[in-house]
Scaffold this motif. Structure first.
Motif, PDB file in Angstrom:
ATOM      1  N   TYR A   4       9.539 -16.356  -9.710  1.00  0.00           N
ATOM      2  CA  TYR A   4       8.896 -16.571 -11.003  1.00  0.00           C
ATOM      3  C   TYR A   4       9.850 -16.524 -12.196  1.00  0.00           C
ATOM      4  CZ  TYR A   4       6.046 -15.891 -15.419  1.00  0.00           C
ATOM      5  OH  TYR A   4       5.690 -16.066 -16.434  1.00  0.00           O
TER       6      TYR A   4
ATOM      7  N   PRO B  70       3.199 -11.852 -10.419  1.00  0.00           N
ATOM      8  CA  PRO B  70       2.800 -13.291 -10.364  1.00  0.00           C
ATOM      9  C   PRO B  70       2.119 -13.973  -9.151  1.00  0.00           C
ATOM     10  CG  PRO B  70       4.888 -12.906 -11.332  1.00  0.00           C
ATOM     11  CD  PRO B  70       4.621 -11.719 -10.762  1.00  0.00           C
ATOM     12  N   GLU B  71       1.469 -14.961  -9.365  1.00  0.00           N
ATOM     13  CA  GLU B  71       0.767 -15.760  -7.996  1.00  0.00           C
ATOM     14  C   GLU B  71       1.995 -16.394  -7.225  1.00  0.00           C
ATOM     15  OE1 GLU B  71      -2.156 -18.432  -8.599  1.00  0.00           O
ATOM     16  OE2 GLU B  71      -3.586 -17.041  -9.846  1.00  0.00           O
ATOM     17  N   GLN B  72       3.047 -16.898  -7.864  1.00  0.00           N
ATOM     18  CA  GLN B  72       4.199 -17.510  -7.074  1.00  0.00           C
ATOM     19  C   GLN B  72       5.589 -16.528  -7.377  1.00  0.00           C
ATOM     20  OE1 GLN B  72       4.133 -21.555  -7.762  1.00  0.00           O
ATOM     21  NE2 GLN B  72       2.562 -21.921  -6.218  1.00  0.00           N
TER      22      GLN B  72
ATOM     23  N   PHE C 218       2.306  -8.058 -16.149  1.00  0.00           N
ATOM     24  CA  PHE C 218       1.877  -7.699 -14.653  1.00  0.00           C
ATOM     25  C   PHE C 218       1.475  -6.412 -14.118  1.00  0.00           C
ATOM     26  CE2 PHE C 218       5.049 -11.464 -15.356  1.00  0.00           C
ATOM     27  CZ  PHE C 218       4.173 -12.389 -15.063  1.00  0.00           C
TER      28      PHE C 218
ATOM     29  N   ASP D 131      -0.163  -6.340 -10.750  1.00  0.00           N
ATOM     30  CA  ASP D 131      -0.594  -7.650 -10.701  1.00  0.00           C
ATOM     31  C   ASP D 131       0.547  -8.689 -10.695  1.00  0.00           C
ATOM     32  OD1 ASP D 131      -2.396  -9.795 -10.878  1.00  0.00           O
ATOM     33  OD2 ASP D 131      -2.781  -9.640 -13.003  1.00  0.00           O
TER      34      ASP D 131
ATOM     35  N   TYR E 253       9.475  -4.957  -7.268  1.00  0.00           N
ATOM     36  CA  TYR E 253       9.897  -6.491  -7.893  1.00  0.00           C
ATOM     37  C   TYR E 253      11.225  -6.075  -8.336  1.00  0.00           C
ATOM     38  CZ  TYR E 253       5.482  -8.061  -6.015  1.00  0.00           C
ATOM     39  OH  TYR E 253       4.423  -8.579  -5.437  1.00  0.00           O
TER      40      TYR E 253
END
Length: 504
Positions: free
Chosen positions: A204, A199-201, A257, A197, A223
């Motif tokens: 970050y 981060p949306e942006q 996340f 999950d 990531y």
């Protein structure tokens, strides 16, 4: 290896480079571009699959563009038109920088090293993987590197040895060069992981009283997650479990996340140290062998490439008997102050990254607002971090204001560009009078052109270049000489003098 300097009895020629990372590979490529024999000694039998760094700054892209290989990297990287300073929420704007590459390029270091190795091999470098440097011995006219390879121990002898072997440099230690500065008082961590999950942006970043956190996409499904923790002050470290990584992430972000499956985990401190010298006799240092610092802003790989960029042409000219007296000594004189500024900038970011006190948060707020609301301040920071602002002091106080500064990718009326002219790795004389200087010099010294000549006029208006009529640009893209002299014959004489000072 046969010597380039036949006047030195016993000289064996060529250069030994210890370390096959980006700095060592670029040093080798720059030397091979000029025909110097190079042997690269790298202890890893295969390139590391792990990404120590992934940020390519604009100036490094300009370096590669000046050798015609920038697109190899651009095609495979991800462009980010901004950058962080000390993990401030307000990011520096790179889009308005005076460069063809107004962004940072995200490209994992293993791919960077692969592209650099391919280029160095293409130029004829001898790269020996699985060979370990064990010591050195200086002779009156050469230096010997002792090496242990798969078939046993052996020795290499050359004119010079360049240590590009990282912060724990065995070359630096073997040469007896000190490393001065401050020790780590806290440590940060990095991990390449999967996130269920994310981060949306991204990228970050987040800072709070518990610490700092950064999340950057590396490759599909992977990531880079990293953070700083002031509670982590122990020099000893035996790795982090996935549970510990998850807890550290959640402590700052409020969520982990969905962190799982770490591929690589590392830790580094805020130590700031600089080699006391970049040259001692026939031994030179470049990259992390010369400077140790917090990996803030992704500048380490870039400064190493730029060290090699400054060193390569000077070392080749020295070996081939073309260098003016003292040219090789200017490597330390020019690059060590850049190392001093590097530590200053990374130390400043270290303070911002750990500023969780009320006063520290106010400092972050003030500087963040300045970045967001003052374009000139944002540009200053961006030019500093990206190394576009690096300028070397001129040799004389009456030098033209451009001397020592980086020359941008000038565009000319007939369609050429400066970076393209720099590709052969030679000095470039720009005759901006449309050919008058070149004609005068040809009459005075027929057939004695040095480097690359180009006669044209600028296709764009630049305030600091407005009255310039002739410029000599060094192989590393910095201005060696410039003049706005209006008399054509006097200008030609001055250009001839500048060429003579540059070498033969």
């Amino acid at each position: 290896m046969r010597g380039f300097d036949q006047e030195q009895e016993g000289a064996v020629g060529g250069v030994i480079v210890i370390g096959g990372g980006p700095t060592g590979l670029w040093t080798a490529a720059e030397l091979r571009l000029r025909g110097v024999d190079v042997t690269v000694v790298e202890q890893l039998p295969e390139p590391s699959p792990y990404t120590k760094g992934f940020t390519i700054q604009p100036r490094t892209m300009e370096v590669w563009a000046s050798r015609g290989i920038a697109e190899r990297f651009v095609e495979q990287g991800r462009r980010i038109p901004s950058g962080h300073f000390g993990l401030l929420e307000q990011r520096m704007d790179f889009s308005g920088l005076d460069t063809p590459y107004p962004y940072t390029l995200m490209l994992p270091q293993p791919r960077v090293e692969q592209l650099l190795e391919e280029y160095a091999l293409q130029l004829g470098a001898d790269i020996r993987r699985g060979h370990t440097f064990t010591g050195l011995e200086e002779k009156p006219h050469s230096v010997v590197a002792h090496v242990r390879g798969p078939q046993g121990a052996y020795a290499l002898e050359a004119d010079f040895l360049v240590g590009c072997d990282g912060t724990r440099s065995a070359v630096r230690e073997g040469a007896g060069i000190g490393l001065s500065g401050t020790e780590s008082t806290w440590y940060g961590w990095l991990a390449d992981v999967a996130l269920d999950d994310p981060p949306e942006q991204v990228p970050y970043s987040h800072v709070n009283a518990r610490g700092t956190l950064m999340v950057v996409p590396m490759s599909p499904g992977v990531y880079r997650v990293g953070g700083l923790d002031l509670e982590d002050r122990s020099a000893g470290w035996d790795g982090y479990t996935v549970e510990e990584l998850s807890a550290r992430t959640a402590a700052v972000a409020g969520t982990d996340f969905g962190l799982r499956d770490p591929l690589w985990v590392s830790r580094s401190g805020n130590a700031a140290k600089l080699a006391d010298h970049y040259r001692k006799g026939r031994v030179l240092l470049a990259g992390d062998a010369a400077h140790r610092h917090l990996p803030a802003g992704g500048v380490g790989l870039n400064v190493g490439i730029q060290d090699a960029w400054n060193l390569g042409w000077k070392l080749a000219a020295t070996l081939q008997g073309r260098a003016p007296a003292g040219l090789l000594d200017t490597y330390e004189r020019e690059r060590r102050p850049v190392g001093v500024e590097l530590l200053e900038v990374t130390n400043a970011q270290s303070v911002l990254m750990t500023a969780w006190t009320p006063e520290g948060r106010d400092l972050r707020s003030v500087l963040g607002n300045a970045v967001a609301r003052q374009p000139a301040f944002s540009r200053y920071l961006a030019e500093t971090v990206s190394a576009l602002s690096v300028a070397y002091p001129p040799d004389t106080p009456d030098a033209h204001p451009l001397v020592g500064h980086r020359a941008p990718d000038l565009r000319f009326s007939q369609g050429a560009s400066l970076f393209a002219l720099l590709r052969p790795g030679q000095h470039v004389l720009l005759d901006l009078t449309g050919g008058k200087v070149a004609q005068s010099m040809e009459r005075a010294t027929p057939g004695r052109h040095f480097g690359v000549w180009y006669a044209d006029s600028l296709a764009e208006e630049r305030a600091d270049w407005k009255d310039v009529r002739a410029v000599l640009v060094r192989p590393d893209g910095h201005v060696a000489w410039a003049s706005g002299e209006t008399g054509d014959e006097r200008l030609a004489d001055a250009a001839a003098t500048a060429l003579a000072a540059a070498g033969r």
